[in-house]
Design a protein around this motif. Structure first.
Motif, short mmCIF file in Angstrom:
data_model
loop_
_atom_site.label_atom_id
_atom_site.label_comp_id
_atom_site.label_asym_id
_atom_site.label_seq_id
_atom_site.Cartn_x
_atom_site.Cartn_y
_atom_site.Cartn_z
N VAL A 180 0.85 -1.20 0.00
CA VAL A 180 0.00 0.00 0.00
C VAL A 180 0.88 1.25 0.00
O VAL A 180 0.67 2.18 -0.79
CB VAL A 180 -0.97 -0.01 1.21
CG1 VAL A 180 -1.60 1.37 1.42
CG2 VAL A 180 -2.04 -1.07 1.03
N TYR A 181 1.88 1.26 0.85
CA TYR A 181 2.77 2.42 0.96
C TYR A 181 3.52 2.64 -0.35
O TYR A 181 3.61 3.77 -0.86
CB TYR A 181 3.74 2.23 2.12
CG TYR A 181 4.56 3.46 2.41
CD1 TYR A 181 4.02 4.51 3.13
CD2 TYR A 181 5.86 3.56 1.95
CE1 TYR A 181 4.77 5.65 3.39
CE2 TYR A 181 6.62 4.69 2.20
CZ TYR A 181 6.06 5.73 2.92
OH TYR A 181 6.80 6.85 3.17
N ARG A 182 4.06 1.56 -0.91
CA ARG A 182 4.84 1.67 -2.14
C ARG A 182 3.99 2.08 -3.34
O ARG A 182 4.49 2.68 -4.29
CB ARG A 182 5.55 0.36 -2.44
CG ARG A 182 6.70 0.10 -1.50
CD ARG A 182 7.41 -1.18 -1.84
NE ARG A 182 8.55 -1.37 -0.95
CZ ARG A 182 9.12 -2.54 -0.72
NH1 ARG A 182 8.67 -3.62 -1.33
NH2 ARG A 182 10.13 -2.63 0.10
N GLN A 183 2.71 1.72 -3.31
CA GLN A 183 1.83 2.02 -4.44
C GLN A 183 0.98 3.28 -4.21
O GLN A 183 0.11 3.59 -5.02
CB GLN A 183 0.92 0.82 -4.72
CG GLN A 183 1.68 -0.40 -5.17
CD GLN A 183 0.79 -1.62 -5.36
OE1 GLN A 183 -0.42 -1.51 -5.48
NE2 GLN A 183 1.40 -2.79 -5.38
N GLY B 229 -12.24 3.44 -7.35
CA GLY B 229 -13.07 2.40 -6.73
C GLY B 229 -13.14 2.65 -5.24
O GLY B 229 -13.10 3.79 -4.79
N LYS B 230 -13.20 1.59 -4.50
CA LYS B 230 -13.18 1.74 -3.06
C LYS B 230 -11.84 1.27 -2.53
O LYS B 230 -11.32 0.24 -2.96
CB LYS B 230 -14.28 0.88 -2.43
CG LYS B 230 -15.67 1.44 -2.66
CD LYS B 230 -16.66 0.68 -1.79
CE LYS B 230 -18.04 1.20 -2.02
NZ LYS B 230 -18.54 1.99 -0.95
N PHE B 231 -11.30 2.00 -1.57
CA PHE B 231 -10.03 1.61 -0.96
C PHE B 231 -10.15 0.21 -0.38
O PHE B 231 -9.24 -0.60 -0.52
CB PHE B 231 -9.66 2.62 0.14
CG PHE B 231 -8.39 2.23 0.87
CD1 PHE B 231 -7.16 2.52 0.32
CD2 PHE B 231 -8.45 1.56 2.08
CE1 PHE B 231 -5.99 2.15 0.98
CE2 PHE B 231 -7.30 1.19 2.74
CZ PHE B 231 -6.07 1.49 2.19
N ARG B 232 -11.28 -0.08 0.22
CA ARG B 232 -11.50 -1.39 0.85
C ARG B 232 -11.28 -2.52 -0.15
O ARG B 232 -10.57 -3.48 0.12
CB ARG B 232 -12.92 -1.46 1.43
CG ARG B 232 -13.27 -2.77 2.08
CD ARG B 232 -14.73 -2.75 2.58
NE ARG B 232 -15.01 -3.88 3.42
CZ ARG B 232 -15.25 -5.11 2.97
NH1 ARG B 232 -15.22 -5.36 1.67
NH2 ARG B 232 -15.49 -6.10 3.81
N SER B 233 -11.88 -2.41 -1.32
CA SER B 233 -11.72 -3.44 -2.35
C SER B 233 -10.27 -3.57 -2.78
O SER B 233 -9.76 -4.67 -2.98
CB SER B 233 -12.57 -3.10 -3.58
OG SER B 233 -13.92 -3.00 -3.22
N TRP B 234 -9.61 -2.44 -2.94
CA TRP B 234 -8.23 -2.42 -3.39
C TRP B 234 -7.31 -3.09 -2.37
O TRP B 234 -6.51 -3.96 -2.72
CB TRP B 234 -7.82 -0.96 -3.64
CG TRP B 234 -6.44 -0.77 -4.18
CD1 TRP B 234 -5.99 -1.10 -5.41
CD2 TRP B 234 -5.34 -0.18 -3.48
NE1 TRP B 234 -4.66 -0.74 -5.54
CE2 TRP B 234 -4.24 -0.19 -4.36
CE3 TRP B 234 -5.17 0.35 -2.20
CZ2 TRP B 234 -3.00 0.33 -4.01
CZ3 TRP B 234 -3.94 0.86 -1.85
CH2 TRP B 234 -2.86 0.85 -2.75
N VAL B 235 -7.45 -2.72 -1.11
CA VAL B 235 -6.55 -3.26 -0.09
C VAL B 235 -6.85 -4.75 0.16
O VAL B 235 -5.93 -5.54 0.38
CB VAL B 235 -6.60 -2.42 1.21
CG1 VAL B 235 -7.86 -2.67 2.03
CG2 VAL B 235 -5.37 -2.68 2.07
N LEU B 236 -8.12 -5.15 0.07
CA LEU B 236 -8.45 -6.57 0.24
C LEU B 236 -7.94 -7.39 -0.95
O LEU B 236 -7.55 -8.55 -0.78
CB LEU B 236 -9.95 -6.77 0.41
CG LEU B 236 -10.53 -6.32 1.75
CD1 LEU B 236 -12.05 -6.47 1.75
CD2 LEU B 236 -9.91 -7.09 2.91
N ARG B 237 -7.92 -6.81 -2.13
CA ARG B 237 -7.37 -7.52 -3.29
C ARG B 237 -5.87 -7.75 -3.11
O ARG B 237 -5.35 -8.83 -3.41
CB ARG B 237 -7.65 -6.76 -4.58
CG ARG B 237 -7.23 -7.55 -5.82
CD ARG B 237 -7.67 -6.89 -7.10
NE ARG B 237 -8.21 -5.73 -6.71
CZ ARG B 237 -8.44 -4.50 -7.17
NH1 ARG B 237 -8.31 -4.23 -8.03
NH2 ARG B 237 -8.87 -3.44 -6.75
N ILE B 238 -5.17 -6.74 -2.63
CA ILE B 238 -3.73 -6.89 -2.37
C ILE B 238 -3.51 -8.01 -1.35
O ILE B 238 -2.70 -8.92 -1.57
CB ILE B 238 -3.11 -5.57 -1.86
CG1 ILE B 238 -3.11 -4.52 -2.97
CG2 ILE B 238 -1.69 -5.80 -1.33
CD1 ILE B 238 -2.73 -3.12 -2.50
#
Length: 100
Positions: A55-58, A66-75
């Motif tokens: 997350v920090y690097r990207q 989109g939603k941050f939630r979806s993005w972070v859960l995908r990672i």
């Protein structure tokens, strides 16, 4: 209180406080999600840290489309699936392999 997208924008600008707020906000949910996927609190803890490193690097490339939630859960989910694949591969490697 700033939303996740605003915190990501500030993280991208180098504001470490914003990043720490995101970590505090999401670490519990991510840990529960990863324990559910992996069945191991210790492995989940490791992957929560790996997720936040990504997350920090990207942060600079993050788009609030989109939603941050979806993005972070995908990672986190991608990291967990990689860990599970590695785990199943290791089970099939014979221990005698190195003794020949």
């Amino acid at each position: 209180e700033l939303d996740d997208d605003a915190l990501m924008a500030r993280t991208a600008q180098g504001q470490e406080v914003a990043f720490h707020l995101l970590v505090r906000r999401w670490e519990g949910d991510l840990h529960r999600f990863l324990v559910h996927m992996l069945g191991s609190p210790e492995e989940a803890e490791d992957l929560v840290q790996e997720t936040f490193i990504k997350v920090y690097r990207q942060a600079r490339g993050y788009r609030a489309e989109g939603k941050f939630r979806s993005w972070v859960l995908r990672i986190a989910g991608n990291l967990a699936r990689s860990r599970l694949r590695r785990r199943s591969l290791l089970r099939w490697i014979p221990f005698e392999l190195g003794s020949h």
